[in-house]
Design a protein around this motif. Structure first.
Motif, PDB file in Angstrom:
ATOM      1  N   VAL A 109       0.841  -1.207   0.000  1.00 27.16           N
ATOM      2  CA  VAL A 109       0.000   0.000   0.000  1.00 27.16           C
ATOM      3  C   VAL A 109       0.878   1.260   0.000  1.00 27.16           C
ATOM      4  O   VAL A 109       0.633   2.204  -0.756  1.00 27.16           O
ATOM      5  CB  VAL A 109      -0.964  -0.008   1.207  1.00 27.16           C
ATOM      6  CG1 VAL A 109      -1.637   1.344   1.383  1.00 27.16           C
ATOM      7  CG2 VAL A 109      -2.010  -1.096   1.032  1.00 27.16           C
ATOM      8  N   LEU A 110       1.896   1.280   0.836  1.00 23.62           N
ATOM      9  CA  LEU A 110       2.806   2.436   0.877  1.00 23.62           C
ATOM     10  C   LEU A 110       3.527   2.624  -0.460  1.00 23.62           C
ATOM     11  O   LEU A 110       3.687   3.754  -0.935  1.00 23.62           O
ATOM     12  CB  LEU A 110       3.819   2.286   2.006  1.00 23.62           C
ATOM     13  CG  LEU A 110       3.261   2.426   3.425  1.00 23.62           C
ATOM     14  CD1 LEU A 110       4.336   2.094   4.455  1.00 23.62           C
ATOM     15  CD2 LEU A 110       2.706   3.814   3.648  1.00 23.62           C
ATOM     16  N   GLY A 127       2.403   1.745  -3.352  1.00 28.31           N
ATOM     17  CA  GLY A 127       1.398   2.210  -4.309  1.00 28.31           C
ATOM     18  C   GLY A 127       1.186   3.714  -4.228  1.00 28.31           C
ATOM     19  O   GLY A 127       0.953   4.384  -5.236  1.00 28.31           O
ATOM     20  N   PHE A 128       1.259   4.256  -3.025  1.00 26.13           N
ATOM     21  CA  PHE A 128       1.093   5.699  -2.862  1.00 26.13           C
ATOM     22  C   PHE A 128       2.331   6.475  -3.313  1.00 26.13           C
ATOM     23  O   PHE A 128       2.228   7.569  -3.850  1.00 26.13           O
ATOM     24  CB  PHE A 128       0.788   6.060  -1.397  1.00 26.13           C
ATOM     25  CG  PHE A 128      -0.622   5.776  -0.994  1.00 26.13           C
ATOM     26  CD1 PHE A 128      -1.688   6.331  -1.674  1.00 26.13           C
ATOM     27  CD2 PHE A 128      -0.885   4.950   0.084  1.00 26.13           C
ATOM     28  CE1 PHE A 128      -2.990   6.080  -1.302  1.00 26.13           C
ATOM     29  CE2 PHE A 128      -2.186   4.684   0.477  1.00 26.13           C
ATOM     30  CZ  PHE A 128      -3.249   5.249  -0.224  1.00 26.13           C
ATOM     31  N   SER A 129       3.514   5.929  -3.088  1.00 26.26           N
ATOM     32  CA  SER A 129       4.732   6.675  -3.395  1.00 26.26           C
ATOM     33  C   SER A 129       5.254   6.454  -4.810  1.00 26.26           C
ATOM     34  O   SER A 129       5.991   7.298  -5.326  1.00 26.26           O
ATOM     35  CB  SER A 129       5.823   6.330  -2.390  1.00 26.26           C
ATOM     36  OG  SER A 129       6.145   4.960  -2.471  1.00 26.26           O
ATOM     37  N   PRO A 184       3.936   6.703  -7.941  1.00 27.76           N
ATOM     38  CA  PRO A 184       3.721   7.772  -8.941  1.00 27.76           C
ATOM     39  C   PRO A 184       4.591   9.005  -8.695  1.00 27.76           C
ATOM     40  O   PRO A 184       5.099   9.606  -9.633  1.00 27.76           O
ATOM     41  CB  PRO A 184       2.236   8.123  -8.788  1.00 27.76           C
ATOM     42  CG  PRO A 184       1.622   6.912  -8.188  1.00 27.76           C
ATOM     43  CD  PRO A 184       2.684   6.307  -7.311  1.00 27.76           C
ATOM     44  N   HIS A 185       4.781   9.358  -7.434  1.00 31.70           N
ATOM     45  CA  HIS A 185       5.619  10.515  -7.116  1.00 31.70           C
ATOM     46  C   HIS A 185       7.074  10.249  -7.460  1.00 31.70           C
ATOM     47  O   HIS A 185       7.778  11.127  -7.964  1.00 31.70           O
ATOM     48  CB  HIS A 185       5.481  10.891  -5.643  1.00 31.70           C
ATOM     49  CG  HIS A 185       4.087  11.289  -5.265  1.00 31.70           C
ATOM     50  ND1 HIS A 185       3.513  12.456  -5.696  1.00 31.70           N
ATOM     51  CD2 HIS A 185       3.156  10.666  -4.510  1.00 31.70           C
ATOM     52  CE1 HIS A 185       2.280  12.547  -5.231  1.00 31.70           C
ATOM     53  NE2 HIS A 185       2.037  11.472  -4.506  1.00 31.70           N
TER      54      HIS A 185
END
Length: 192
Positions: free
Chosen positions: A27-28, A30-32, A34-35
Motif C-alpha cells: 500500500v505504501l 502504491g502511494f509513493s 507515482p511521485h
C-alpha cells in the motif's frame, strides 16, 4: 502430581504477521510510486536539457578559441542535436575533434514548432559518429556563436512525453545559455 508450566518462547513471526506487513508495504509503495516516477522523469528531462546547454556553451567557447563562427543545431520534432563550425575551417583533423553530436532520450524531443528546416553539407558533418545518417536530418536554423562571445538570441524547448518542458534560452549580447523549467504543456507527443 505436579504440573509444570512451560513458558512458550517465540522466536519467529507468524504467516499472518508477515502478510500484514507485506500488505502495508505494498500500500505504501502504491502511494509513493507515482511521485517517484514523476521525480525520475523530471530529473531525466532536467539532465537532458542541461546536456544541451553544455554543448551550446561549448559552441561559444569553440568560437572564441578558434576565432571563427560555430553553430548549434537541433532536429525540430526530433531528438538529435550537434555543434559544428559554420564554415569549413583549416585543419580537418583538429576541427573534427571539436565537433560534437548527441541525441535526447527516446522519451523526449525538441519542440517541432520551428518551420525553417535545413540539411547540412556532408563536409560539415565529417568526423561525427553516424555522420551519414545526420546528413538526412532536417535541422533547425543555425544558432550562431561568434568569436566575440555573442550569439543568436533564441529560445526553444525540450519536451518530455509526460508533458514536462524545459526552455533553453540563448542571450544575444553575452552568448549565455540557460535552462528554465516550465509548467507542463498540453500538446501531443509525437514519437520518432
Amino acid at each position: 502430581m505436579q504440573t509444570t508450566h512451560h513458558k512458550l518462547n517465540r522466536s519467529g513471526y507468524t504467516l499472518l504477521e508477515m502478510l500484514l506487513v507485506l500488505g502495508l508495504l505494498v500500500v505504501l509503495a502504491g502511494f509513493s510510486a507515482p511521485h517517484l516516477m514523476t521525480a525520475f522523469r523530471d530529473n531525466q528531462l532536467k539532465e537532458s536539457a542541461e546536456n544541451v546547454r553544455v554543448m551550446m556553451s561549448g559552441s561559444r567557447i569553440r568560437a572564441m578559441d578558434t576565432d571563427s563562427i560555430w553553430q548549434f543545431r537541433y532536429e525540430p520534432g526530433g531528438r538529435h542535436y550537434l555543434r559544428v563550425p559554420y564554415e569549413i575551417l583549416g585543419d580537418p583533423a583538429k576541427v573534427n575533434s571539436m565537433k560534437d553530436a548527441d541525441e535526447l532520450p527516446k522519451t523526449m524531443q525538441f519542440d517541432g514548432s520551428q518551420t525553417a528546416h535545413q540539411k547540412l553539407a556532408p563536409e560539415l558533418l565529417e568526423g561525427l559518429p553516424d555522420s551519414r545518417n545526420l546528413t538526412s536530418i532536417n535541422w533547425s536554423t543555425p544558432i550562431l556563436f561568434f568569436p566575440d562571445g555573442t550569439a543568436t538570441d533564441v529560445e526553444f524547448q525540450v519536451v518530455a512525453k509526460d508533458g514536462g518542458v524545459r526552455r533553453v534560452i540563448v542571450r544575444e549580447m553575452t552568448g549565455a545559455v540557460s535552462v528554465k523549467k516550465l509548467e507542463t504543456i498540453d500538446r501531443s507527443f509525437k514519437r520518432r
